[in-house]
Design a protein around this motif. Structure first.
Motif, PDB file in Angstrom:
ATOM      1  N   ALA A  34       1.294  -1.536   0.319  1.00  0.00           N
ATOM      2  CA  ALA A  34      -0.197  -0.161  -0.378  1.00  0.00           C
ATOM      3  C   ALA A  34       0.943   1.011  -0.200  1.00  0.00           C
ATOM      4  O   ALA A  34       0.452   2.061  -0.763  1.00  0.00           O
ATOM      5  CB  ALA A  34      -0.719  -0.278   1.357  1.00  0.00           C
ATOM      6  N   ILE A  64       2.413   1.925  -3.524  1.00  0.00           N
ATOM      7  CA  ILE A  64       1.490   1.955  -4.401  1.00  0.00           C
ATOM      8  C   ILE A  64       0.867   3.967  -4.256  1.00  0.00           C
ATOM      9  O   ILE A  64       0.942   4.268  -5.236  1.00  0.00           O
ATOM     10  CB  ILE A  64       0.103   1.117  -3.899  1.00  0.00           C
ATOM     11  CG1 ILE A  64       0.574  -0.004  -5.076  1.00  0.00           C
ATOM     12  CG2 ILE A  64      -0.964   1.790  -4.976  1.00  0.00           C
ATOM     13  CD1 ILE A  64      -0.731  -1.592  -4.805  1.00  0.00           C
ATOM     14  N   THR A 106       2.318   6.573  -6.889  1.00  0.00           N
ATOM     15  CA  THR A 106       0.581   7.057  -7.408  1.00  0.00           C
ATOM     16  C   THR A 106       0.939   8.770  -7.416  1.00  0.00           C
ATOM     17  O   THR A 106       0.267   9.173  -7.993  1.00  0.00           O
ATOM     18  CB  THR A 106      -0.618   6.789  -6.655  1.00  0.00           C
ATOM     19  OG1 THR A 106      -1.288   5.143  -7.126  1.00  0.00           O
ATOM     20  CG2 THR A 106      -2.169   7.346  -7.053  1.00  0.00           C
ATOM     21  N   LEU A 126       4.738  -1.556 -10.116  1.00  0.00           N
ATOM     22  CA  LEU A 126       3.748  -0.429  -9.127  1.00  0.00           C
ATOM     23  C   LEU A 126       2.866  -2.122  -9.367  1.00  0.00           C
ATOM     24  O   LEU A 126       2.607  -2.962  -8.311  1.00  0.00           O
ATOM     25  CB  LEU A 126       2.682   0.266  -9.724  1.00  0.00           C
ATOM     26  CG  LEU A 126       1.202   0.593  -9.512  1.00  0.00           C
ATOM     27  CD1 LEU A 126       1.151   1.463  -8.300  1.00  0.00           C
ATOM     28  CD2 LEU A 126       0.421   0.854 -10.260  1.00  0.00           C
ATOM     29  N   THR A 153       2.009  -4.879  -6.388  1.00  0.00           N
ATOM     30  CA  THR A 153       0.798  -5.070  -6.450  1.00  0.00           C
ATOM     31  C   THR A 153      -0.283  -7.216  -6.247  1.00  0.00           C
ATOM     32  O   THR A 153       0.899  -7.891  -7.587  1.00  0.00           O
ATOM     33  CB  THR A 153      -0.491  -4.226  -7.155  1.00  0.00           C
ATOM     34  OG1 THR A 153      -0.113  -3.364  -7.736  1.00  0.00           O
ATOM     35  CG2 THR A 153      -1.942  -4.672  -7.425  1.00  0.00           C
ATOM     36  N   PHE A 198      -5.561  -7.060  -7.577  1.00  0.00           N
ATOM     37  CA  PHE A 198      -5.889  -5.879  -7.575  1.00  0.00           C
ATOM     38  C   PHE A 198      -4.975  -5.242  -8.669  1.00  0.00           C
ATOM     39  O   PHE A 198      -5.052  -4.374  -8.678  1.00  0.00           O
ATOM     40  CB  PHE A 198      -5.290  -5.531  -6.287  1.00  0.00           C
ATOM     41  CG  PHE A 198      -6.671  -5.906  -5.400  1.00  0.00           C
ATOM     42  CD1 PHE A 198      -7.885  -5.948  -5.529  1.00  0.00           C
ATOM     43  CD2 PHE A 198      -5.698  -5.977  -4.633  1.00  0.00           C
ATOM     44  CE1 PHE A 198      -8.747  -6.597  -4.042  1.00  0.00           C
ATOM     45  CE2 PHE A 198      -6.515  -6.757  -3.194  1.00  0.00           C
ATOM     46  CZ  PHE A 198      -8.347  -6.197  -3.203  1.00  0.00           C
ATOM     47  N   VAL A 199      -4.498  -6.430 -10.148  1.00  0.00           N
ATOM     48  CA  VAL A 199      -3.709  -5.117 -10.678  1.00  0.00           C
ATOM     49  C   VAL A 199      -4.918  -4.548 -11.694  1.00  0.00           C
ATOM     50  O   VAL A 199      -3.949  -3.234 -11.995  1.00  0.00           O
ATOM     51  CB  VAL A 199      -2.968  -6.489 -11.851  1.00  0.00           C
ATOM     52  CG1 VAL A 199      -2.583  -5.527 -12.669  1.00  0.00           C
ATOM     53  CG2 VAL A 199      -2.130  -6.894 -11.064  1.00  0.00           C
ATOM     54  N   VAL A 206      -5.628  -0.935  -9.311  1.00  0.00           N
ATOM     55  CA  VAL A 206      -4.244  -0.050  -9.200  1.00  0.00           C
ATOM     56  C   VAL A 206      -3.723   0.932 -10.784  1.00  0.00           C
ATOM     57  O   VAL A 206      -3.537   1.386 -10.118  1.00  0.00           O
ATOM     58  CB  VAL A 206      -3.199  -0.915  -8.693  1.00  0.00           C
ATOM     59  CG1 VAL A 206      -2.097   0.262  -8.794  1.00  0.00           C
ATOM     60  CG2 VAL A 206      -3.880  -1.455  -7.497  1.00  0.00           C
ATOM     61  N   THR A 207      -4.296  -0.489 -12.196  1.00  0.00           N
ATOM     62  CA  THR A 207      -4.019   0.209 -13.035  1.00  0.00           C
ATOM     63  C   THR A 207      -4.711   1.570 -13.109  1.00  0.00           C
ATOM     64  O   THR A 207      -3.631   2.091 -13.535  1.00  0.00           O
ATOM     65  CB  THR A 207      -3.747  -0.634 -13.936  1.00  0.00           C
ATOM     66  OG1 THR A 207      -2.589  -1.824 -13.593  1.00  0.00           O
ATOM     67  CG2 THR A 207      -2.742  -0.284 -15.660  1.00  0.00           C
ATOM     68  N   VAL A 254      -6.352   3.237 -11.477  1.00  0.00           N
ATOM     69  CA  VAL A 254      -5.657   4.477 -10.093  1.00  0.00           C
ATOM     70  C   VAL A 254      -4.119   5.246 -11.008  1.00  0.00           C
ATOM     71  O   VAL A 254      -3.898   6.620 -10.352  1.00  0.00           O
ATOM     72  CB  VAL A 254      -5.531   3.985  -9.156  1.00  0.00           C
ATOM     73  CG1 VAL A 254      -4.818   5.062  -8.101  1.00  0.00           C
ATOM     74  CG2 VAL A 254      -6.662   2.962  -8.725  1.00  0.00           C
ATOM     75  N   TRP A 255      -3.680   4.003 -10.925  1.00  0.00           N
ATOM     76  CA  TRP A 255      -2.374   4.767 -12.382  1.00  0.00           C
ATOM     77  C   TRP A 255      -2.542   5.815 -12.997  1.00  0.00           C
ATOM     78  O   TRP A 255      -1.872   6.627 -12.768  1.00  0.00           O
ATOM     79  CB  TRP A 255      -1.039   3.606 -12.002  1.00  0.00           C
ATOM     80  CG  TRP A 255      -0.386   4.308 -13.274  1.00  0.00           C
ATOM     81  CD1 TRP A 255      -0.378   4.165 -14.436  1.00  0.00           C
ATOM     82  CD2 TRP A 255       0.815   4.752 -12.614  1.00  0.00           C
ATOM     83  NE1 TRP A 255       0.964   4.781 -14.795  1.00  0.00           N
ATOM     84  CE2 TRP A 255       1.468   5.262 -14.048  1.00  0.00           C
ATOM     85  CE3 TRP A 255       1.925   5.028 -11.524  1.00  0.00           C
ATOM     86  CZ2 TRP A 255       2.936   5.399 -13.727  1.00  0.00           C
ATOM     87  CZ3 TRP A 255       2.748   5.400 -11.180  1.00  0.00           C
ATOM     88  CH2 TRP A 255       3.299   5.424 -12.567  1.00  0.00           C
TER      89      TRP A 255
END
Length: 302
Positions: A18, A21, A25, A147, A151, A155-156, A159-160, A162-163
């Motif tokens: 976390a 990430i 971000t 990243l 991860t 959740f890939v 999170v991608t 969010v990136w």
């Protein structure tokens, strides 16, 4: 008296997924914010502040927009050659933080031009865009790779998203900051754009800081001993298990020998004698701690 128990120090804490990430971000957000300035308001500023005449030819502003792309193509082979060595010596997260420092230098290098009222050389803008390209080479590919590596697989996708969402937000905020070029002094805008990536680099380095690997750290000296003891115990358990299995296999059906007969009337036995089996079993060349194995059998741990 009870035997003394050895106390082992706990290993130092490492950054969790976390934290990594969140730091990456933030790095993507600040990088796209600087990209919006380098590809927009900065070029409009150079139209009025940069001397673009070379041998009677006025260099178009669009050429400066293509300069970073050409520089990326020229520096990509050098990046591929040096990147593996830099990742081993510095670390991926620190390289991303250095990318944010390069993004800050992209605007810091233009601060001396605010002290002059006349037009300045194109070398100032070329140096600024060069730092921007260096930031792009360090943040965009390395940040996304780190990243995805940090991860969990389930959740890939989130999170991608969010990136790239942070990148879109960076472009939006960058557009709002671009309006400050007309309402505020150029020096204040450049100071703001220098401070934001610098703070982001410090935050990223703090969130992804690795434990100290100095040999003088006592907590690190106990880690190899803990690992070796765990390996030895696992080997001992596996060897005792293999020994028990083979012993039960060869001694499970022990029957008394039949009544001896004369050599003329004794029938040949198809099953070998138990003593002969035990002698062959004990002749094996492999001995594992408190157990043994035959020539054709090895512990499963190997």
């Amino acid at each position: 008296d009870a035997p003394p128990q050895t106390q082992f120090a706990a290993p130092p804490s490492t950054p969790n997924g976390a934290q990594i990430i969140a730091g990456l971000t933030l790095a993507m957000f600040l990088f796209t914010l600087c990209t919006a300035q380098a590809e927009g308001a900065l070029l409009l500023w150079s139209r009025d502040r940069i001397d673009r005449v070379v041998l009677g030819f006025e260099v178009p502003i669009a050429w400066f927009l293509a300069f970073p792309a050409i520089l990326v193509l020229l520096l990509a082979p050098i990046q591929f050659a040096l990147l593996p060595r830099l990742k081993r010596s510095i670390g991926t997260s620190r390289l991303v933080a250095l990318g944010l420092v390069a993004a800050a230098l992209c605007f810091a290098v233009l601060l001396p031009t605010t002290l002059w009222t006349h037009r300045v050389s194109m070398a100032w803008l070329a140096a600024s865009l060069s730092f921007f390209v260096l930031a792009e080479l360090l943040i965009a590919p390395l940040g996304l790779a780190l990243l995805l590596r940090s991860t969990p697989s389930r959740f890939v996708g989130v999170v991608t998203g969010v990136w790239y969402g942070s990148g879109a937000l960076g472009y939006f905020v960058g557009g709002e900051i671009g309006t400050l070029w007309t309402s505020c002094s150029t020096q204040r805008v450049l100071l703001l754009l220098t401070a934001l990536p610098t703070v982001g680099a410090v935050v990223l380095a703090t969130l992804t800081r690795q434990p100290n690997e100095s040999p003088l750290n006592n907590s690190h000296q106990s880690i190899p001993h803990i690992t070796n003891m765990a390996v030895y115990e696992a080997i001992a358990r596996r060897c005792r298990w293999s020994t028990n299995v083979m012993t039960k296999r060869h001694t499970k059906e022990v029957r008394p020998h039949p009544v001896e007969r004369s050599p003329q009337t004794q029938a040949p036995s198809s099953k070998p004698d138990q003593n002969e089996q035990n002698s062959k079993l004990s002749d094996g060349p492999y001995f594992w701690l408190d157990g043994y194995v035959t020539n054709n059998t090895t512990p499963a741990i190997w």
